[in-house]
Write a protein that holds these residues in place. Structure first.
Motif, PDB file in Angstrom:
ATOM      1  N   ALA A 123       0.829  -1.213  -0.039  1.00  0.00           N
ATOM      2  CA  ALA A 123       0.095  -0.072   0.067  1.00  0.00           C
ATOM      3  C   ALA A 123       0.847   1.152  -0.022  1.00  0.00           C
ATOM      4  CB  ALA A 123      -0.918  -0.067   1.166  1.00  0.00           C
ATOM      5  N   ASP A 124       2.128   1.165   0.565  1.00  0.00           N
ATOM      6  CA  ASP A 124       2.951   2.437   0.559  1.00  0.00           C
ATOM      7  C   ASP A 124       3.806   2.453  -0.694  1.00  0.00           C
ATOM      8  OD1 ASP A 124       4.363   0.195   1.503  1.00  0.00           O
ATOM      9  OD2 ASP A 124       5.376   1.442   3.201  1.00  0.00           O
ATOM     10  N   ARG A 125       3.272   1.662  -1.680  1.00  0.00           N
ATOM     11  CA  ARG A 125       4.195   1.761  -3.179  1.00  0.00           C
ATOM     12  C   ARG A 125       5.437   1.270  -3.178  1.00  0.00           C
ATOM     13  NH1 ARG A 125       2.581   7.977  -4.755  1.00  0.00           N
ATOM     14  NH2 ARG A 125       0.414   7.768  -4.465  1.00  0.00           N
ATOM     15  N   TYR A 126       5.628   0.153  -2.446  1.00  0.00           N
ATOM     16  CA  TYR A 126       7.061  -0.442  -2.644  1.00  0.00           C
ATOM     17  C   TYR A 126       6.413  -1.645  -3.758  1.00  0.00           C
ATOM     18  CZ  TYR A 126      10.494  -4.056  -1.801  1.00  0.00           C
ATOM     19  OH  TYR A 126      11.700  -5.153  -2.117  1.00  0.00           O
ATOM     20  N   ARG A 127       7.636  -1.633  -4.514  1.00  0.00           N
ATOM     21  CA  ARG A 127       7.241  -2.534  -5.710  1.00  0.00           C
ATOM     22  C   ARG A 127       8.270  -3.697  -5.571  1.00  0.00           C
ATOM     23  NH1 ARG A 127      10.793  -2.756  -9.832  1.00  0.00           N
ATOM     24  NH2 ARG A 127      10.012  -3.807 -11.541  1.00  0.00           N
ATOM     25  N   LEU A 128       8.099  -4.960  -5.839  1.00  0.00           N
ATOM     26  CA  LEU A 128       8.737  -6.173  -5.864  1.00  0.00           C
ATOM     27  C   LEU A 128       8.811  -6.617  -7.165  1.00  0.00           C
ATOM     28  CD1 LEU A 128      10.580  -8.340  -3.826  1.00  0.00           C
ATOM     29  CD2 LEU A 128       8.369  -9.476  -3.729  1.00  0.00           C
ATOM     30  N   GLY A 129      10.138  -6.433  -7.560  1.00  0.00           N
ATOM     31  CA  GLY A 129      10.224  -6.640  -8.941  1.00  0.00           C
ATOM     32  C   GLY A 129      10.915  -8.132  -9.172  1.00  0.00           C
ATOM     33  N   TYR A 130      11.557  -8.511 -10.241  1.00  0.00           N
ATOM     34  CA  TYR A 130      12.491  -9.528 -10.429  1.00  0.00           C
ATOM     35  C   TYR A 130      13.832  -9.660  -9.690  1.00  0.00           C
ATOM     36  CZ  TYR A 130       8.449 -10.740 -13.729  1.00  0.00           C
ATOM     37  OH  TYR A 130       7.560 -10.831 -14.327  1.00  0.00           O
ATOM     38  N   SER A 131      14.130  -8.494  -9.248  1.00  0.00           N
ATOM     39  CA  SER A 131      15.386  -8.442  -8.644  1.00  0.00           C
ATOM     40  C   SER A 131      16.682  -7.843  -9.385  1.00  0.00           C
ATOM     41  CB  SER A 131      15.767  -9.636  -7.748  1.00  0.00           C
ATOM     42  OG  SER A 131      16.281 -10.817  -8.658  1.00  0.00           O
ATOM     43  N   GLY A 132      16.337  -7.630 -10.761  1.00  0.00           N
ATOM     44  CA  GLY A 132      17.539  -7.289 -11.752  1.00  0.00           C
ATOM     45  C   GLY A 132      17.909  -5.744 -11.469  1.00  0.00           C
ATOM     46  N   GLY A 133      16.912  -5.030 -10.837  1.00  0.00           N
ATOM     47  CA  GLY A 133      17.040  -3.513 -10.516  1.00  0.00           C
ATOM     48  C   GLY A 133      17.160  -2.672 -12.295  1.00  0.00           C
ATOM     49  N   TYR A 134      16.561  -3.412 -13.111  1.00  0.00           N
ATOM     50  CA  TYR A 134      16.645  -2.443 -14.224  1.00  0.00           C
ATOM     51  C   TYR A 134      15.582  -1.298 -14.263  1.00  0.00           C
ATOM     52  CZ  TYR A 134      19.305  -6.105 -16.688  1.00  0.00           C
ATOM     53  OH  TYR A 134      20.584  -6.958 -16.857  1.00  0.00           O
ATOM     54  N   PHE A 135      14.506  -1.671 -13.643  1.00  0.00           N
ATOM     55  CA  PHE A 135      13.502  -0.421 -13.689  1.00  0.00           C
ATOM     56  C   PHE A 135      13.956   0.634 -12.749  1.00  0.00           C
ATOM     57  CE2 PHE A 135      10.598  -2.642 -16.354  1.00  0.00           C
ATOM     58  CZ  PHE A 135       9.777  -1.761 -16.953  1.00  0.00           C
ATOM     59  N   ASP A 136      14.574   0.264 -11.709  1.00  0.00           N
ATOM     60  CA  ASP A 136      15.044   1.473 -10.666  1.00  0.00           C
ATOM     61  C   ASP A 136      16.050   1.994 -11.179  1.00  0.00           C
ATOM     62  OD1 ASP A 136      13.030   0.316  -9.029  1.00  0.00           O
ATOM     63  OD2 ASP A 136      14.620  -1.072  -8.084  1.00  0.00           O
ATOM     64  N   ARG A 137      17.060   1.410 -11.806  1.00  0.00           N
ATOM     65  CA  ARG A 137      18.411   1.965 -12.409  1.00  0.00           C
ATOM     66  C   ARG A 137      17.641   2.985 -13.645  1.00  0.00           C
ATOM     67  NH1 ARG A 137      21.229  -2.677 -11.642  1.00  0.00           N
ATOM     68  NH2 ARG A 137      20.405  -3.585 -13.458  1.00  0.00           N
ATOM     69  N   THR A 138      16.862   2.564 -14.349  1.00  0.00           N
ATOM     70  CA  THR A 138      16.392   3.290 -15.392  1.00  0.00           C
ATOM     71  C   THR A 138      15.617   4.539 -14.853  1.00  0.00           C
ATOM     72  OG1 THR A 138      16.150   1.176 -16.780  1.00  0.00           O
ATOM     73  CG2 THR A 138      14.915   3.366 -17.498  1.00  0.00           C
ATOM     74  N   LEU A 139      14.684   4.388 -14.159  1.00  0.00           N
ATOM     75  CA  LEU A 139      13.967   5.480 -13.574  1.00  0.00           C
ATOM     76  C   LEU A 139      14.758   6.567 -12.861  1.00  0.00           C
ATOM     77  CD1 LEU A 139      10.748   3.466 -12.139  1.00  0.00           C
ATOM     78  CD2 LEU A 139      11.095   4.701 -14.565  1.00  0.00           C
ATOM     79  N   ALA A 140      15.907   5.906 -12.212  1.00  0.00           N
ATOM     80  CA  ALA A 140      16.789   7.048 -11.534  1.00  0.00           C
ATOM     81  C   ALA A 140      17.533   7.931 -12.667  1.00  0.00           C
ATOM     82  CB  ALA A 140      17.695   6.147 -10.887  1.00  0.00           C
TER      83      ALA A 140
END
Length: 161
Positions: A123-140
């Protein structure tokens, strides 16, 4: 925490893969309806904007019909592409006529709106992805920052992490 994440990823992926074709269809349609409303409420109209979605893998919701609809309405559709491991994604233009192939597809684009697939969410917008970190790196690295929303199923809601 790492052990919990790994176990949750496996549990959530297996649950998603166990959905019937009818359940998947219902989820895909409900997500498309919801996304249309979010886009209308947030942007009024998206003609002329760039919308990043994804090609579904591992039982992810399939939003390709919505992508085709938005393309027909004048929206540029972009797909994230892993060109090099462990670096930010590249976005490539997509049309319904393009067949996915390995390698370069047209010109790079930067999205105004980005959908981020997920395995789980809180509910507090934590996203559990596949663990590759691609989206997090990209969005940053993106500037200006796109409007980003995670795409997952209601059953993937995580009560605690």
């Amino acid at each position: 925490m790492a052990r919990w994440r790994k176990a949750e990823r496996t549990r959530l992926r297996d649950a998603r893969l166990a959905l019937s074709a009818a359940e998947r269809k219902e989820i895909n349609e409900a997500l498309a309806v919801h996304l249309r409303q979010v886009l209308k409420d947030r942007f009024g109209g998206v003609r002329g904007m760039t919308f990043s979605a994804y090609s579904p893998i591992k039982g992810e919701p399939d939003l390709r019909p919505l992508m085709a609809e938005l393309h027909k309405a004048g929206v540029t559709i972009a797909l994230p592409l892993v060109e090099t491991r462990a670096v930010p994604l590249t976005f490539r233009r997509w049309t319904p006529e393009i067949r996915a192939v390995r390698g370069d597809w047209n010109i790079p684009v930067t999205p105004d709106i980005a959908l981020a697939p997920l395995l789980g969410w809180t509910a507090d917008r934590y996203r559990l992805g596949y663990s590759g970190g691609y989206f997090d790196r990209t969005l940053a690295t993106l500037s200006p920052k796109p409007f980003v929303t995670g795409i997952g199923i209601k059953a993937a809601h995580l009560a605690i992490i």
